[in-house]
Design an enzyme around this catalytic site. Structure first.
Site, short mmCIF file in Angstrom:
data_model
loop_
_atom_site.label_atom_id
_atom_site.label_comp_id
_atom_site.label_asym_id
_atom_site.label_seq_id
_atom_site.Cartn_x
_atom_site.Cartn_y
_atom_site.Cartn_z
N LYS A 66 -30.04 7.18 -33.84
CA LYS A 66 -30.44 7.96 -32.65
C LYS A 66 -30.61 9.42 -33.05
CE LYS A 66 -30.99 9.56 -28.45
NZ LYS A 66 -32.26 9.38 -27.73
N CYS A 115 -39.66 14.93 -28.82
CA CYS A 115 -38.88 14.44 -27.67
C CYS A 115 -39.48 15.00 -26.39
CB CYS A 115 -37.41 14.85 -27.77
SG CYS A 115 -36.53 14.33 -26.27
O1 RRO Z 1 -33.56 11.04 -25.84
C1 RRO Z 1 -34.69 11.04 -25.33
O2 RRO Z 1 -34.91 11.38 -24.16
C2 RRO Z 1 -35.88 10.66 -26.10
C3 RRO Z 1 -36.18 11.16 -27.35
BR1 RRO Z 1 -35.00 12.28 -28.30
C4 RRO Z 1 -37.40 10.83 -27.97
O3 RRO Z 1 -37.74 11.27 -29.09
N1 RRO Z 1 -38.25 10.02 -27.29
C5 RRO Z 1 -37.95 9.52 -26.07
O4 RRO Z 1 -38.77 8.79 -25.49
N2 RRO Z 1 -36.75 9.85 -25.49
#
Ligand code: RRO
Length: 313
Positions: free
Chosen positions: A45, A131
């Site tokens: 993650k 993100c």
């Molecule tokens: O954690 C998120 O909200 C998230 C991330 Br870091 C990402 O790179 N892509 C996404 O769809 N959610």
């Protein structure tokens, strides 16, 4: 016998499929399940320097064939993931895995990369520039000058294998512009695409948005496959050959994996559908891809990687 192994830079992976960052990879339990599965690697993650709660719930909604999320980077902090990959590396030194990093500032990214540089980690770092869900923080991958600035500062000291996770691009001029930036750096790979940012999903019965943050979030699943394939293909045609491509987006079955590889992907990540099925998906996808390859007489993924035909061929 079909061979599903793949190579990126000087590393070989026993299977060309793996999870996409964010889905079922946030803690040791999830990561150990990936290790026990046929996936060729795992990615952790996306990490920030410290533990992060993420956005208020509900922040994920499943849809027929897809999902929307506004998770907001909930994670255990870099030390947790670095510790995990280092222990795994000691136990399985022949395996390469990916450590995802997503600082919300350049300073955070540099601080995390210094820590990784100073550690024994010899896997791949996936620097997340895309993100969509941190309020007030635009997706860096859409600011080409900023991407150049970040990579200039990163490669001034970081000399282990590193790739970037990109947002989807929708205009051919943007493919040209991002490729021109990326080609100026010793990247090991690019991962294309992250979720399609800022879709809106509505619950029509309640006449209300489906998730918090105004209902906006990143879209994954079948809807995004054509966008993902266009990006994998578009980058494959423009990037220097030393930069491998990891294809992500809309992978539900073996045909989807086959199409990503035809477009030029060396490895394929599965997000939304992995979330629905768990690690058993890798056995199913491997079986389905093997069957397609066997029917076509292909023995290895190099037999068709990047060999998509057009009507002009
Ligand atoms: O954690 C998120 O909200 C998230 C991330 Br870091 C990402 O790179 N892509 C996404 O769809 N959610």
């Amino acid at each position: 016998m079909t061979d599903l192994s793949t190579t990126i830079a000087d590393r070989t992976f026993s299977n060309c499929m793996m999870n996409a960052a964010g889905v079922r990879c946030a803690d040791e339990n999830d990561l150990n399940q990936l290790i026990a599965s046929p996936a060729g690697a795992y990615v952790t993650k996306s990490a920030t320097p410290n533990v992060r709660e993420g956005n208020p719930e509900p922040r994920m909604k499943s849809l027929p064939g897809g999902c929307i999320n506004s998770m907001g980077l909930p994670n255990h902090g870099l030390d947790y993931y670095l510790d995990f990959v280092l222990k795994d590396q000691a136990a399985r030194p022949d395996k390469t895995n990916l450590l995802s990093i997503a600082g919300t500032t350049l300073e955070d990214n540099l601080a995390m990369l210094h820590k990784v540089a100073d550690s024994d980690f010899n896997g791949f770092v996936e620097l997340n520039l895309s993100c969509p869900n941190v309020p007030g923080k635009p997706q860096v991958g859409y600011d080409f000058d900023r991407v150049r600035e970040i990579l200039t500062q990163v490669f001034a000291f970081y000399d282990k294998p590193l790739g970037v996770k990109l947002p989807p691009y929708f205009d051919l001029v943007h493919f040209d512009q991002i490729a021109a930036v990326l080609n100026d750096f010793p990247l090991t790979f690019v991962n294309s695409i992250n979720s399609v940012g800022n879709g809106l999903v509505i619950d029509p019965n309640a006449e209300r948005v489906a998730i918090k943050l105004g209902g906006l979030g990143g879209i994954g699943g079948t809807f995004i496959k054509p966008t993902a394939l266009a990006n994998v293909r578009g980058l494959s045609l423009r990037l220097k050959p030393e930069i491998a491509i990891i294809g992500t987006g809309g992978v539900m079955n073996g045909t989807d994996v086959f199409e990503h590889i035809l477009c030029g992907a060396s490895m394929v990540q599965v997000g939304t559908q992995f979330g629905f099925e768990g690690t058993r998906i890798f056995k199913r996808l491997s079986k389905e891809l093997s069957a397609i390859m066997a029917a076509k007489g292909y023995q290895s993924i190099d037999d068709f990687k990047g060999k998509l035909k057009t009507f002009d061929d």
